[in-house]
Every structure is written in C-alpha cells, then in structure tokens.
Design a protein around this motif. Structure first.
Motif, PDB file in Angstrom:
ATOM      1  N   THR A 238       2.856   4.255  -4.556  1.00 23.29           N
ATOM      2  CA  THR A 238       1.736   3.532  -5.174  1.00 23.29           C
ATOM      3  C   THR A 238       1.512   4.066  -6.584  1.00 23.29           C
ATOM      4  O   THR A 238       1.899   5.192  -6.894  1.00 23.29           O
ATOM      5  CB  THR A 238       0.429   3.701  -4.373  1.00 23.29           C
ATOM      6  OG1 THR A 238       0.144   5.100  -4.274  1.00 23.29           O
ATOM      7  CG2 THR A 238       0.546   3.122  -2.985  1.00 23.29           C
ATOM      8  N   SER A 240       0.648   2.622 -10.928  1.00 19.33           N
ATOM      9  CA  SER A 240       0.528   1.483 -11.845  1.00 19.33           C
ATOM     10  C   SER A 240       1.516   1.655 -12.986  1.00 19.33           C
ATOM     11  O   SER A 240       1.948   2.770 -13.300  1.00 19.33           O
ATOM     12  CB  SER A 240      -0.905   1.363 -12.399  1.00 19.33           C
ATOM     13  OG  SER A 240      -1.211   2.494 -13.189  1.00 19.33           O
ATOM     14  N   ARG A 328      -0.369  -3.202 -11.007  1.00 21.03           N
ATOM     15  CA  ARG A 328      -0.516  -2.361  -9.816  1.00 21.03           C
ATOM     16  C   ARG A 328       0.813  -2.304  -9.078  1.00 21.03           C
ATOM     17  O   ARG A 328       1.525  -3.309  -8.975  1.00 21.03           O
ATOM     18  CB  ARG A 328      -1.598  -2.936  -8.903  1.00 21.03           C
ATOM     19  CG  ARG A 328      -2.099  -1.980  -7.844  1.00 21.03           C
ATOM     20  CD  ARG A 328      -3.358  -2.555  -7.194  1.00 21.03           C
ATOM     21  NE  ARG A 328      -3.033  -3.663  -6.329  1.00 21.03           N
ATOM     22  CZ  ARG A 328      -2.853  -3.551  -5.025  1.00 21.03           C
ATOM     23  NH1 ARG A 328      -2.963  -2.373  -4.455  1.00 21.03           N
ATOM     24  NH2 ARG A 328      -2.583  -4.600  -4.283  1.00 21.03           N
TER      25      ARG A 328
END
Length: 745
Positions: A238, A240, A328
């Motif tokens: 995860t 950005s 994202r």
C-alpha cells in the motif's frame, strides 16, 4: 395440504447475514478484484475469450463491437451491455491501459473525455497483438474449464498468461469492505524482476526494486515520489505515487507536453482559467490548447511578461491544479489460494511464477500425452506395415476383423481403429518412410519434454527463455520518467496578486474600502449619512492592511481583498469580531519588515515590525496596552530607525523631536514615555495630538490648529530637539491648540 413443507423458516438476522455474505463474496471474487494469475477480472477475461472464439485475433479483420458484446453477455456474462462495452473500451484506450488488449477502430474516447466513446454499433474491434500472451496456450490443457451461467457452454476459469499481467496493466475496483488500486508497470522491468526471482528465490523486495523502478503509466508525466517511498509501497503493498506534468519553455511561453494519468486537458485549462478569473494568476496573460494528432498534449500558457519565472509559477500550478496528482496504491488481488489479499511485490511475482510454472508444466504434460498417443498410433501402423499381407487378408476374410487383428498382432483397440481407418494410398512405401521420420521426431520431442519435466532447473530455463522472448516481442521503453522531487507548494497569496498602488480609506463608523492609485482625495469620497473620513493609508495590493481598535487590539486583512472605493465599502465588523463597544481608531499598511511607531495620546509608544500587527484571528490580538481613557494615535512608518527622528506634539503646543532609536522595539506593550506631560496637565486634558517621522536633515512637518496651520522645516525642527521624555519647546502662540500633525516633506 402442508404448505410449510415448501419453505424453510430461519431468523431474519441469519437470512440477511447469509445473503449479504453471499453477495459480498460474489462482488469480491467475481467482479471487482483481479486474479494474480492472468491479472483479469471476470468481465475482462470473458471479453478477451469471447473475442478469441469469434476469431478476432490481431491478424484478423475487426468486427462490430456490438457483435462481440452480444456474444459476451449472451454466452458468458449475463449483465448490462453498457457496462460490458465500457469495460471493453477501457481495454482499448491507449491512454488508460499501458498495454491495450483490444485494438479499437472508431471513436473509443479521448484523454479529454475517456467516456466520449461512440456507441458499440458504430465501432469495430479485435484483439491487440499482446492479447496473444494471454490466449496463446489456452487450448493446450493449461486451464480448468467451468460451465457458463446456463450450463450450455464451457469457459476458462483463468487465462494462461505468459507475462505478469496483474502488474502490467494494473487494476482498479471497489468490492465490499475492500478495494484495489494496482498501478501499471513496464513489461521489461517486470520480466527482469521475474528472472531475478527465478535465479535468486531469496531475493528481497529491495533487490527486486532494482529492476522494477516504479509504476509506468501510459503518459509521459514524471513520477516524483522519492525512491524510499516507492520501496516502502512495494514492501507493504500500500502507499501512493505522485505524478507531475512535464513542461518546456518555447519562445517565452510555457508548454505543457504531458499530464498525469487520467487527467483531462480541458479540466486543467478550466482550473487555471478559474484562478485567472479570480485574479489569482496575474503572471499569466493567456492560455490555449494546441493539442493535435502529432502532439496529443500541448497546453500553452502565455506569461504576462518575460520577467515571469516559470520555475516559480509552475510549482504553484502543480499544487493548485491536477498538473500534479497523487495516486493511491493498494496491491489487493485474489491469490492462487482463491482468497483476496494485499501482497508485496515479491509475493505477487512469486505467486505469478508459481502460476506460470504450473501452467508450463500442464502445457508440457498435455503435449507429452499427445506425443505419446501419436507414437502409440504410429507403432500400430508400423506393425501393420510389417504384416501388411496378413492385415489385408484378415480384413478381407474375417467377419470381425477388429478383434482378430487385436488378437493376432497384439494391437490395442485404439491402434486397430486407426489401422482400419487408414486409406489405401497411405499403405505405400513412401508413407512408411514418412511415418518412421515422424516417429523419430516425436521420440526426440518426448525425450526433450521428459527432461524438462524431470529437471526443475531446465524448466526454469524454459520459463526464463519464454519470458525474455515475450519481453522482446511486446516490451518497450519506460514512459513515465522517475524524477525525485519535493511535493509542490502553492505560492503565498500576496505573490499571486499584481502589485498596484491603492489608497485604503477608513470611515469614522468603521467602513473600509480601497481606491486605485495614491493621488486620492479621500475627503471628497461619498460616505454614508452621518459618517465621514477617519484615516487613510497608502498601500500596495500585495500588502496587508492593519487596523487598531480602541482597546489596543490589531486586525489585518490583505489589501487586494478590500472592496472598491466606488461604493461605501464594507463594515470591518463583517471581517473581524472586536470586543463589545470597541471602535476602530487607527489604520496602517506595509510589508512584514516595515518598522512602525505605535503611540497613545497619553504619550507612550514603541517601535514594532508591521508583522506583529498581522494575524488570521478574526478576534485580533492585543498589541498596545492602553491606560484608562487613552486612545491610539495614527501609526507612523520609519524607513531607517537609526537615522530617523520622531516629532511629538501635544494639544497644548509642546513639540519635541528626538531619535527614533531612543524608543524600544517591542512586539506588544505600553512602550516608553515620548514627551513629558505633567499629571496636572494630563488631568486637565492635555494630550499628545499626534506624531510624525522625519528623515534627518530634510524633514518637514505641518501642524493644524483649527483654521491655522504651521509648517516647520528641518532647520526649524532642530530647535525643538531634545531627549526622549522631556517637555519639549512651545510652539508660537497661535498654534497652542494643535489638533493633528502630518509629515509633508
């Protein structure tokens, strides 16, 4: 009749829970998330498979998209045709997909409006060449087949992808309780990482990131995310990614040549134009869109002058428009175990390589079975050739030649059927030689396949060779350059306002406005009934204006936000919330470092920087400590406190001049005594009428007493020089009732 036998009674809670769980599992597994093996969602897989079944390979002629969508929803995907067509269009858009799977002809949308595509009855489509990397091994025993929705056909559970497509084109989707945002990547980089992992199974994510530098979007916008953040993103699954537009200077103009992924040029122009209309971009005179087929993105910004610094302007636009955009990243996908999970880069590639190894093994086993079956049949033919006369006799004379042949020559049923189906012309001597050559070739192939299946090292070598071949065939250079930069910051509001002279006018009842220019007759302006001029100050639109109320609190506001002097202005109480009963008494303007002398009519004052008067609090901040009955005098600016002189005059005609340097510099407070006013005189009403600042050697002040006024030049003022806090000298008898003082030279 027992009706209860036809239904089941369960609690509503249990029913709702079960129904929602079933629905959520369907959305997660069969709609929103891609499978790590082929990187496709079910609708995408069905579109690609249906197109291959229609013969729409890259080398074929395209067919109407409506035909394809009809097959997809009629045979495999019983959902809406609009959403299905939109999924196909997305796979055909080169600005949406890094490696499009569909080759579309007709209007398939544009970067300006991706959803402006024509209806499916107008467009045509076929598969793109890279789709072969998903479909090429489909008929080779590499996938499991399942019945379609009505059980009349079969469809593949997945496609035998030869490349890690799950990271190649990425994916976006919202399921129930989870989502996925997988960015696209470069094929050659992914293949290099896969080969590294095959060679070094213990390789870390950091080592794999030596090959996979970062996402690779379809646009040429820069990826400015720092290297350590990209590494953390691949390590955690995860994070950005921040992308920034690319611009060049051409003949004084700023030309934007690339935009971040999925950013519309028209939206950028709209965002910039909105700032121009709000007068927040005085540096830009014009903007236009010069995009065409040769230059898909070409937005031209025309600066107001050659002095505009593009490297100062562009960071502001990056920060305030979509010229810089953050994406994202959530590497959530369905793994080989059929469960959704957020995976790191190594786990994704390791699972895909396990999938690929399984696929290649199944392909080899499938081929081996075909080779062995063919060899079995050829062996039967060979036996028949060696006993040709006996075979012919049996066929001619026996009522059940099949059983006799099997018993006499030791043939299997399959071999016997093949011999009986053989045409007479294939019994020639030449055919026998061909069969022997084919048998030798197949035995060689069988030996080669067995070596591959029995040697993990050789199997890895085959997978690596195939990956390299596909990277060479379908791969290309990176499009999104990786340039490490800091996130852009918007310019200060004052830097975005054209610097123009204005005169700020404050009325007695607290109404404020700004007139353009410095040659303004403030007295001649119109005022509301019962109101009149209180104070004016010369400022520039880039400066702040500060007002001080009767309690000694200061408030500030940008000069360019003040209303025009054409009207009566606006009440300051609309911008600020002073204490109850307070009035606005003084006005000043300047830059942050401007030195101001703040004083009260009780004869105390100090020097401060203009910045001390400013702030965003609507309730203001205490700047001057006032004694009971004291009021604030008009602040005076000092350009050079070390050389300037302050002139103080009382209402009874006492005048004193001393150096500004004798006053302390404070952020707030009461200050020091400016001029001596005995307590008795103070009690009888003698106050400081005003202060003025003059430059050494060339100052000039004018005092007003009713209808009279007196101007004192430097030579006259010197006679009133003295120490701070002294009584000063008396003015001529006619000027003993001074009302105000101002600098006039």
């Amino acid at each position: 009749m027992n009706l209860q036998a036809n239904y089941e009674q369960i609690p509503l809670k249990e029913y709702a829970e079960r129904a929602y769980l079933d629905y959520s599992m369907y959305v997660v597994l069969d709609r929103a998330l891609p499978f790590v093996g082929d990187g496709l969602k079910p609708v995408q897989r069905r579109i690609v498979y249906a197109m291959s079944e229609l013969g729409l390979a890259a080398s074929a002629k395209p067919k109407k998209s409506a035909r394809t969508i009809g097959d997809v929803i009629g045979k495999f995907h019983p959902h809406g045709d609009t959403s299905c067509y939109e999924a196909m269009v997305l796979m055909a858009q080169p600005f949406s997909y890094r490696y499009p799977l569909v080759d579309g002809q007709g209007n398939f949308g544009s970067p300006d409006d991706p959803k402006s595509f024509a209806a499916m009855r107008y467009t045509e489509s076929k598969l793109s060449p890279i789709a072969e990397a998903l479909l090429g091994e489909l008929g080779q025993g590499t996938v499991d087949w399942v019945p379609n929705f009505d059980g009349t056909l079969e469809e593949p559970s997945w496609l035998p992808a030869r490349v890690p497509h799950v990271l190649l084109n990425g994916s976006m989707g919202i399921a129930v309780g989870m989502a996925t945002d997988i960015p696209p990547h470069n094929l050659r980089e992914l293949v290099a990482a896969c080969i590294r992992l095959l060679d070094e199974p213990e390789a870390t994510v950091a080592e794999l990131c030596e090959h996979v530098k970062g996402p690779d979007y379809p646009t040429e916008a820069e990826i400015i995310t720092p290297r350590h953040e990209l590494l953390a993103m691949y390590r955690n699954g995860t994070g950005s990614v921040r992308a920034r537009a690319v611009y060049v200077r051409e003949e004084g103009n700023i030309v934007i040549t690339a935009l971040p992924h999925q950013v519309s040029p028209s939206k950028i122009l709209e965002q910039i134009a909105a700032q121009m209309r709000a007068k927040k971009l005085p540096m830009i005179e014009d903007l236009r869109d010069e995009s065409d087929h040769e230059n898909p993105i070409r937005l031209v910004l025309v600066p107001r002058s050659s002095r505009v610094d593009a490297d100062e302007l562009m960071p502001h636009l990056f920060a305030t428009t979509d010229l810089e955009k953050s994406f994202r990243v959530n590497l959530n996908m369905i793994g080989l175990d059929g469960r959704p999970q957020v995976k790191d880069l190594k786990k994704i590639l390791a699972e895909w390589l396990a999938f690929r190894t399984s696929t290649v093994t199944r392909r080899l086993n499938h081929r081996l079975a075909k080779v062995e079956r063919r060899l079995h049949l050829l062996e039967g033919l060979r036996i028949a050739y060696l006993n040709l006369d006996e075979v012919i006799r049996i066929i001619r004379t026996e009522e059940e030649p099949k059983a006799v042949l099997m018993a006499r020559l030791g043939l299997s049923e399959e071999q016997t059927d093949y011999i009986l189906e053989t045409r007479l012309r294939q019994l020639a001597r030449l055919e026998e030689m061909k069969i022997n050559a084919e048998r030798d070739q197949l035995e060689e192939e069988r030996a080669r396949i067995n070596v591959l299946l029995k040697s993990p090292a050789k199997l890895k070598g085959l997978i690596k060779d195939e990956l390299r071949a596909d990277a060479e065939k379908y791969g290309d250079a990176r499009r999104s350059p990786l340039v490490e930069r800091e996130a852009a910051q918007a310019l200060d509001e004052s830097a975005l306002v054209a610097s123009e002279p204005v005169t700020v006018v404050l009325s007695q009842k607290g109404w404020i406005r700004a007139a353009k220019g410095h040659d303004i007759d403030a007295e001649g302006l119109s005022y509301r009934e019962g109101d009149g001029l209180l104070a004016t100050v010369k400022a520039r639109t880039t400066q702040q204006v500060a007002v001080i109320d009767s309690t000694g609190r200061s408030y500030s506001t940008p000069a360019h936000t003040l209303p025009s002097a054409r009207g009566n202005g606006e009440p300051l109480t609309g911008r600020f919330t002073p204490p109850g009963g307070a009035s606005f008494d003084a006005l000043c303007a300047g830059d942050n470092d401007t030195r101001l002398i703040l004083a009260t009519d009780f004869g105390y004052g100090f020097v401060t920087r203009f910045e001390a008067l400013t702030g965003r609090n609507k309730a203001g901040k205490q700047i001057i400590s006032l004694s009971d009955g004291a009021r604030v005098l008009a602040p005076q600016a000092s350009a050079d406190p070390a050389r300037d002189r302050i002139v103080v005059v009382t209402s009874e005609g006492h005048l004193l001049m001393f150096s500004v340097a004798e006053l302390p510099e404070l952020d707030k407070g009461k200050g020091n005594k400016l001029i001596e006013v005995p307590k008795k005189q103070l009690a009888e009403g003698e106050r400081v009428a005003g202060i003025a600042v003059v430059a050494e050697g060339k100052g000039e002040v004018t005092m007003y007493a009713g209808a009279r006024k007196l101007t004192l030049k430097w030579a006259d003022l010197v006679e009133y020089g003295g120490n701070r806090a002294s009584r000063g000298g008396l003015l001529p008898r006619g000027l003993r009732r001074v009302e105000r003082i101002e600098t006039t030279g």
